[in-house]
Scaffold this motif. Sequence first.
Motif, PDB file in Angstrom:
ATOM      1  N   ASP A 158      -4.084  11.954  -2.269  1.00 38.47           N
ATOM      2  CA  ASP A 158      -4.087  12.413  -0.931  1.00 38.47           C
ATOM      3  C   ASP A 158      -2.376  11.060  -0.650  1.00 38.47           C
ATOM      4  OD1 ASP A 158      -5.134  10.135  -1.294  1.00 38.47           O
ATOM      5  OD2 ASP A 158      -6.274   9.407   0.395  1.00 38.47           O
ATOM      6  N   PHE A 159      -2.496  11.144  -1.837  1.00 33.54           N
ATOM      7  CA  PHE A 159      -1.043  10.197  -1.739  1.00 33.54           C
ATOM      8  C   PHE A 159      -0.199  10.587  -0.638  1.00 33.54           C
ATOM      9  CE2 PHE A 159       3.438   9.995  -2.593  1.00 33.54           C
ATOM     10  CZ  PHE A 159       4.019   8.482  -2.907  1.00 33.54           C
ATOM     11  N   GLN A 160       1.308  12.057  -0.883  1.00 33.77           N
ATOM     12  CA  GLN A 160       1.863  12.087   0.170  1.00 33.77           C
ATOM     13  C   GLN A 160       1.650  12.304   1.693  1.00 33.77           C
ATOM     14  OE1 GLN A 160       4.864  12.647   0.053  1.00 33.77           O
ATOM     15  NE2 GLN A 160       5.307  12.861   2.449  1.00 33.77           N
ATOM     16  N   THR A 161      -0.106  12.647   2.537  1.00 29.99           N
ATOM     17  CA  THR A 161      -0.589  12.001   3.805  1.00 29.99           C
ATOM     18  C   THR A 161      -0.039  10.506   3.940  1.00 29.99           C
ATOM     19  OG1 THR A 161      -1.741  14.624   3.815  1.00 29.99           O
ATOM     20  CG2 THR A 161      -2.012  12.460   4.970  1.00 29.99           C
ATOM     21  N   ILE A 162      -1.209   9.521   3.221  1.00 30.82           N
ATOM     22  CA  ILE A 162      -1.465   8.288   2.993  1.00 30.82           C
ATOM     23  C   ILE A 162      -0.502   7.373   2.900  1.00 30.82           C
ATOM     24  CG2 ILE A 162      -2.706   6.159   2.155  1.00 30.82           C
ATOM     25  CD1 ILE A 162      -4.503   8.278   3.636  1.00 30.82           C
ATOM     26  N   HIS A 163       0.281   7.706   2.382  1.00 31.12           N
ATOM     27  CA  HIS A 163       2.011   7.118   2.247  1.00 31.12           C
ATOM     28  C   HIS A 163       2.964   7.526   3.170  1.00 31.12           C
ATOM     29  CE1 HIS A 163       5.537   6.030  -0.090  1.00 31.12           C
ATOM     30  NE2 HIS A 163       6.137   7.269   0.336  1.00 31.12           N
ATOM     31  N   VAL A 164       2.810   7.746   3.730  1.00 31.81           N
ATOM     32  CA  VAL A 164       3.530   8.420   5.046  1.00 31.81           C
ATOM     33  C   VAL A 164       2.576   7.865   6.306  1.00 31.81           C
ATOM     34  CG1 VAL A 164       3.728  10.146   7.241  1.00 31.81           C
ATOM     35  CG2 VAL A 164       4.496  10.832   4.689  1.00 31.81           C
ATOM     36  N   ALA A 205       0.974  -0.944   0.555  1.00 36.65           N
ATOM     37  CA  ALA A 205       0.424  -0.156  -0.281  1.00 36.65           C
ATOM     38  C   ALA A 205       0.984   1.157   0.288  1.00 36.65           C
ATOM     39  CB  ALA A 205      -1.259   0.148   0.935  1.00 36.65           C
ATOM     40  N   HIS A 206       1.801   1.493   0.815  1.00 30.85           N
ATOM     41  CA  HIS A 206       3.296   2.304   0.812  1.00 30.85           C
ATOM     42  C   HIS A 206       3.840   2.619  -0.597  1.00 30.85           C
ATOM     43  CE1 HIS A 206       6.376   5.142   2.607  1.00 30.85           C
ATOM     44  NE2 HIS A 206       7.327   3.496   2.125  1.00 30.85           N
ATOM     45  N   TRP A 207       3.806   1.412  -0.817  1.00 30.11           N
ATOM     46  CA  TRP A 207       4.123   1.813  -2.119  1.00 30.11           C
ATOM     47  C   TRP A 207       3.667   2.650  -3.748  1.00 30.11           C
ATOM     48  CZ3 TRP A 207       7.269  -3.489  -1.869  1.00 30.11           C
ATOM     49  CH2 TRP A 207       8.702  -3.768  -0.688  1.00 30.11           C
ATOM     50  N   ASN A 208       2.301   2.069  -3.736  1.00 25.18           N
ATOM     51  CA  ASN A 208       1.757   1.724  -5.278  1.00 25.18           C
ATOM     52  C   ASN A 208       0.594   2.575  -4.913  1.00 25.18           C
ATOM     53  OD1 ASN A 208       3.148  -0.428  -6.517  1.00 25.18           O
ATOM     54  ND2 ASN A 208       3.147  -1.943  -4.846  1.00 25.18           N
ATOM     55  N   VAL A 209      -0.033   3.061  -3.674  1.00 25.42           N
ATOM     56  CA  VAL A 209      -0.771   4.282  -3.720  1.00 25.42           C
ATOM     57  C   VAL A 209      -0.972   5.065  -4.874  1.00 25.42           C
ATOM     58  CG1 VAL A 209       0.037   5.379  -1.235  1.00 25.42           C
ATOM     59  CG2 VAL A 209      -2.765   5.334  -1.404  1.00 25.42           C
ATOM     60  N   GLU A 210      -1.555   5.372  -5.041  1.00 27.34           N
ATOM     61  CA  GLU A 210      -2.228   6.771  -5.584  1.00 27.34           C
ATOM     62  C   GLU A 210      -2.966   7.653  -5.528  1.00 27.34           C
ATOM     63  OE1 GLU A 210      -0.585   4.955  -9.941  1.00 27.34           O
ATOM     64  OE2 GLU A 210      -2.476   4.808  -9.796  1.00 27.34           O
ATOM     65  N   PHE A 239       0.536   5.392   5.817  1.00 27.48           N
ATOM     66  CA  PHE A 239       1.121   3.790   5.676  1.00 27.48           C
ATOM     67  C   PHE A 239       2.412   2.944   6.259  1.00 27.48           C
ATOM     68  CE2 PHE A 239      -2.006   2.860   1.920  1.00 27.48           C
ATOM     69  CZ  PHE A 239      -2.901   2.911   2.741  1.00 27.48           C
ATOM     70  N   GLU A 240       3.751   3.835   5.779  1.00 29.54           N
ATOM     71  CA  GLU A 240       4.569   3.478   6.363  1.00 29.54           C
ATOM     72  C   GLU A 240       4.591   3.495   8.144  1.00 29.54           C
ATOM     73  OE1 GLU A 240       9.157   5.384   6.139  1.00 29.54           O
ATOM     74  OE2 GLU A 240       7.518   7.024   5.419  1.00 29.54           O
ATOM     75  N   SER A 241       4.428   4.561   8.677  1.00 35.14           N
ATOM     76  CA  SER A 241       4.492   4.745   9.849  1.00 35.14           C
ATOM     77  C   SER A 241       3.263   3.219  10.398  1.00 35.14           C
ATOM     78  CB  SER A 241       3.034   5.710  10.267  1.00 35.14           C
ATOM     79  OG  SER A 241       1.867   5.370  10.575  1.00 35.14           O
ATOM     80  N   LEU A 242       2.882   3.029   9.479  1.00 38.14           N
ATOM     81  CA  LEU A 242       2.450   1.441  10.198  1.00 38.14           C
ATOM     82  C   LEU A 242       2.555  -0.056   9.658  1.00 38.14           C
ATOM     83  CD1 LEU A 242      -2.126   1.679   8.815  1.00 38.14           C
ATOM     84  CD2 LEU A 242      -0.996   1.952  10.574  1.00 38.14           C
ATOM     85  N   TYR A 243       3.341   0.028   8.634  1.00 44.32           N
ATOM     86  CA  TYR A 243       4.095  -0.831   8.188  1.00 44.32           C
ATOM     87  C   TYR A 243       5.554  -0.622   9.603  1.00 44.32           C
ATOM     88  CZ  TYR A 243       7.436   0.980   5.312  1.00 44.32           C
ATOM     89  OH  TYR A 243       8.768   2.107   4.378  1.00 44.32           O
ATOM     90  N   ASN A 244       6.198   0.443   9.991  1.00 45.30           N
ATOM     91  CA  ASN A 244       7.235   0.426  11.234  1.00 45.30           C
ATOM     92  C   ASN A 244       6.157  -0.220  12.170  1.00 45.30           C
ATOM     93  OD1 ASN A 244       9.186   1.281   9.499  1.00 45.30           O
ATOM     94  ND2 ASN A 244       8.532   3.684   9.421  1.00 45.30           N
ATOM     95  N   GLU A 245       5.441  -0.157  12.308  1.00 42.56           N
ATOM     96  CA  GLU A 245       4.617  -0.140  13.693  1.00 42.56           C
ATOM     97  C   GLU A 245       4.675  -1.815  14.288  1.00 42.56           C
ATOM     98  OE1 GLU A 245       1.566   1.315  15.070  1.00 42.56           O
ATOM     99  OE2 GLU A 245       1.539   3.100  14.740  1.00 42.56           O
ATOM    100  N   LEU A 246       4.384  -2.428  12.239  1.00 41.06           N
ATOM    101  CA  LEU A 246       4.262  -3.884  12.186  1.00 41.06           C
ATOM    102  C   LEU A 246       5.341  -4.260  12.791  1.00 41.06           C
ATOM    103  CD1 LEU A 246       1.535  -3.843   9.545  1.00 41.06           C
ATOM    104  CD2 LEU A 246       1.319  -4.473  11.341  1.00 41.06           C
ATOM    105  N   GLN A 247       6.883  -3.915  11.613  1.00 42.05           N
ATOM    106  CA  GLN A 247       7.723  -4.486  11.916  1.00 42.05           C
ATOM    107  C   GLN A 247       8.441  -4.089  13.005  1.00 42.05           C
ATOM    108  OE1 GLN A 247      10.642  -1.586   9.625  1.00 42.05           O
ATOM    109  NE2 GLN A 247      11.942  -3.451   9.530  1.00 42.05           N
ATOM    110  N   ILE A 248       8.041  -3.613  14.208  1.00 46.26           N
ATOM    111  CA  ILE A 248       8.261  -4.277  16.307  1.00 46.26           C
ATOM    112  C   ILE A 248       7.490  -5.374  16.528  1.00 46.26           C
ATOM    113  CG2 ILE A 248       8.237  -3.114  17.869  1.00 46.26           C
ATOM    114  CD1 ILE A 248       9.209  -0.594  16.404  1.00 46.26           C
ATOM    115  N   VAL A 249       6.423  -5.597  16.086  1.00 45.45           N
ATOM    116  CA  VAL A 249       5.741  -6.343  16.780  1.00 45.45           C
ATOM    117  C   VAL A 249       5.709  -7.513  15.586  1.00 45.45           C
ATOM    118  CG1 VAL A 249       3.104  -7.053  16.316  1.00 45.45           C
ATOM    119  CG2 VAL A 249       3.454  -4.800  16.196  1.00 45.45           C
ATOM    120  N   ILE A 250       6.413  -7.876  14.930  1.00 42.34           N
ATOM    121  CA  ILE A 250       7.094  -9.125  14.221  1.00 42.34           C
ATOM    122  C   ILE A 250       8.183  -9.504  14.989  1.00 42.34           C
ATOM    123  CG2 ILE A 250       8.509 -10.080  11.921  1.00 42.34           C
ATOM    124  CD1 ILE A 250       6.199  -8.714  10.636  1.00 42.34           C
TER     125      ILE A 250
END
Length: 154
Positions: free
Chosen positions: A41-47, A33-38, A49-60
Amino acid sequence: MKLLSPENKGKIADILIKLLADEHILYLKTRNAHWNVEGPDFQTIHVYFESLYNELQIVIDDVAEKIRQKDVYAPATMKEYMQLAHLSEERKTENKDSLSFIADLLHDHEVIIDFLSEAVVEIEAFHDISTSDFLVGLLEQHQKTAWMLRSHLR
């Protein structure tokens, strides 16, 4: 305090391994989603999604370490994850707009919420308070993310 038997550690680890697989699939879908969203609202959502996957990295990492605390090796291949996960790597639509990605991610968070709710009850039966508490924390984190994603769709 009673120590967990090796058998009960294994049962708990099996639950955690399924969670690890789901978290990995969700992580990859969030990166997608982070890489491919268009869209406008790209900039806001891109950022976001990045915060979400960073959180998931810690969870993993935390889930994998919890598995190791049960004297079980954590799976670490996509092949294993795909066999163990409740989630699918496929999207419901090929649309690349933010709302389509958000709807997909919301669905997956809700699947994990359901799984965690059941897992907490099951693990409490083993009297593994620390793992139960850990899963409740993850449950709250997924519930908060689901609420935020759901709010985007309204």
